[in-house]
Design a protein around this motif. Sequence first.
Motif, mmCIF file in Angstrom:
data_model
loop_
_atom_site.group_PDB
_atom_site.id
_atom_site.type_symbol
_atom_site.label_atom_id
_atom_site.label_comp_id
_atom_site.label_asym_id
_atom_site.label_seq_id
_atom_site.Cartn_x
_atom_site.Cartn_y
_atom_site.Cartn_z
ATOM 1 N N VAL A 141 0.594 -1.048 -0.006
ATOM 2 C CA VAL A 141 -0.166 -0.282 0.235
ATOM 3 C C VAL A 141 0.951 1.498 -0.046
ATOM 4 O O VAL A 141 0.804 2.802 -0.492
ATOM 5 N N GLN A 142 2.290 1.529 0.406
ATOM 6 C CA GLN A 142 2.837 2.344 0.837
ATOM 7 C C GLN A 142 2.479 3.568 1.223
ATOM 8 O O GLN A 142 2.650 4.293 0.808
ATOM 9 N N PRO A 143 1.474 3.789 2.120
ATOM 10 C CA PRO A 143 1.450 4.438 3.159
ATOM 11 C C PRO A 143 2.046 5.714 3.819
ATOM 12 O O PRO A 143 3.247 5.445 4.154
ATOM 13 N N GLY A 144 0.927 6.351 3.626
ATOM 14 C CA GLY A 144 1.830 7.655 4.645
ATOM 15 C C GLY A 144 1.997 7.801 5.813
ATOM 16 O O GLY A 144 2.148 7.739 6.961
ATOM 17 N N ALA A 145 0.493 7.118 6.621
ATOM 18 C CA ALA A 145 0.511 6.999 7.416
ATOM 19 C C ALA A 145 -0.903 5.998 7.816
ATOM 20 O O ALA A 145 -1.636 5.628 7.341
ATOM 21 N N ALA A 146 -0.812 4.878 9.126
ATOM 22 C CA ALA A 146 -1.916 3.861 9.571
ATOM 23 C C ALA A 146 -1.934 3.850 11.230
ATOM 24 O O ALA A 146 -1.321 3.908 11.337
ATOM 25 N N ILE A 147 -3.454 3.640 10.747
ATOM 26 C CA ILE A 147 -4.419 3.809 11.822
ATOM 27 C C ILE A 147 -5.015 1.898 12.409
ATOM 28 O O ILE A 147 -5.167 1.356 11.538
ATOM 29 N N PHE A 148 -3.865 1.688 14.240
ATOM 30 C CA PHE A 148 -4.836 0.637 14.673
ATOM 31 C C PHE A 148 -5.403 0.974 16.027
ATOM 32 O O PHE A 148 -5.260 2.148 16.549
ATOM 33 N N GLU A 171 3.849 7.334 10.051
ATOM 34 C CA GLU A 171 3.492 7.612 10.763
ATOM 35 C C GLU A 171 1.981 6.708 11.288
ATOM 36 O O GLU A 171 1.586 6.396 11.065
ATOM 37 N N VAL A 172 2.319 5.868 12.399
ATOM 38 C CA VAL A 172 1.500 5.061 13.130
ATOM 39 C C VAL A 172 0.760 5.517 14.238
ATOM 40 O O VAL A 172 1.479 6.509 14.785
ATOM 41 N N LEU A 173 -0.450 5.672 13.723
ATOM 42 C CA LEU A 173 -1.318 6.161 14.751
ATOM 43 C C LEU A 173 -2.429 5.861 15.981
ATOM 44 O O LEU A 173 -2.910 4.832 14.633
ATOM 45 N N GLY A 174 -3.044 5.712 16.478
ATOM 46 C CA GLY A 174 -3.592 5.067 17.653
ATOM 47 C C GLY A 174 -4.780 5.616 17.370
ATOM 48 O O GLY A 174 -4.817 7.148 17.822
ATOM 49 N N GLY A 175 -6.097 4.493 17.196
ATOM 50 C CA GLY A 175 -7.220 4.990 18.023
ATOM 51 C C GLY A 175 -8.434 4.841 19.339
ATOM 52 O O GLY A 175 -7.792 4.029 19.705
ATOM 53 N N GLU A 176 -9.122 5.089 19.118
ATOM 54 C CA GLU A 176 -9.101 5.327 20.780
ATOM 55 C C GLU A 176 -9.677 4.022 20.919
ATOM 56 O O GLU A 176 -10.874 3.699 20.151
#
Length: 291
Positions: A141-148, A171-176
């Motif tokens: 996918v070559q993402p700029g950011a990913a969310i888990f 950039e790895v971002l966390g979701g509440e």
Amino acid sequence: MQTLHTIRELRERLDQAPARPVFVPTMGNLHEGHLALVRQAREVAAARGAPVVASIFVNRLQFGPNEDFDTYPRTLERDAQLLAQAGCDVLFAPSEAELYPQPQGYKVVAPAELGDILEGAFRPGFFTGVCTVVHKLFNIVQPGAAIFGKKDYQQLMVLRNMVRQMGLPIEVLGGETLRADDGLALSSRNGYLSPAERAEAVQLSATLRRVQETVVAQRAAGGLSVDSLALLEQQAMATLASRGWKPDYVLVRRQQDLLVPSADDIARQQPLVALTAARLGTTRLIDNLEL
């Protein structure tokens, strides 16, 4: 929203995108917690002029020999409708043959000090399967950011560390964690619970709240210690067991690395997190609460 099933189709689509996508990997059987991650991705993507890509792939590598790979719900048509409504631009839904055209001999192994504790101790090989598939999806996918989601607290930490150590420009971002009205953390596996088990399942989050309240009170009174934390963990395990659960762990760890807090950590009020995994009937649930 486009639904694509091959790596070639996905790469051709993303080659046309003005910016690297914001990516939400899932195993499908989506619930509101997943969709909240997609909506979060939509906000991040809007600021970057990027597309939102979600994937659905039930990853055999992260299931143990006695786990629920074969019975894990596959609900692609429903999931696609929900993703479109949540603002996803591209759904990547590869077959197993597409993602693993030959046996996956090359694997990404998390370091033992993080990958072999908690979930890694009770599900050997789990994080190897997670890291391998996520690294592969990142390459595709070559993402700029990913969310888990933060409900999988250890997984989020493992993947953040993987990205940093591998030098991936993501950039790895966390979701509440999203919860039902009674406090139960939303999970695809909640669907396995019988009505009676669903009513009891709220005790998992209630146990964590009691741990949180006790830690806060002991901190305020100056009575929090390594020994009081150990006693609190034992009491929480016993409470769950007395209600018919089979708990794997209820543990308080440092937020930064999931190591056991020392007396110095406690004195400096190092941020902590309570984590639990327990089986109710045949269903294993996990949850966590930052302290």
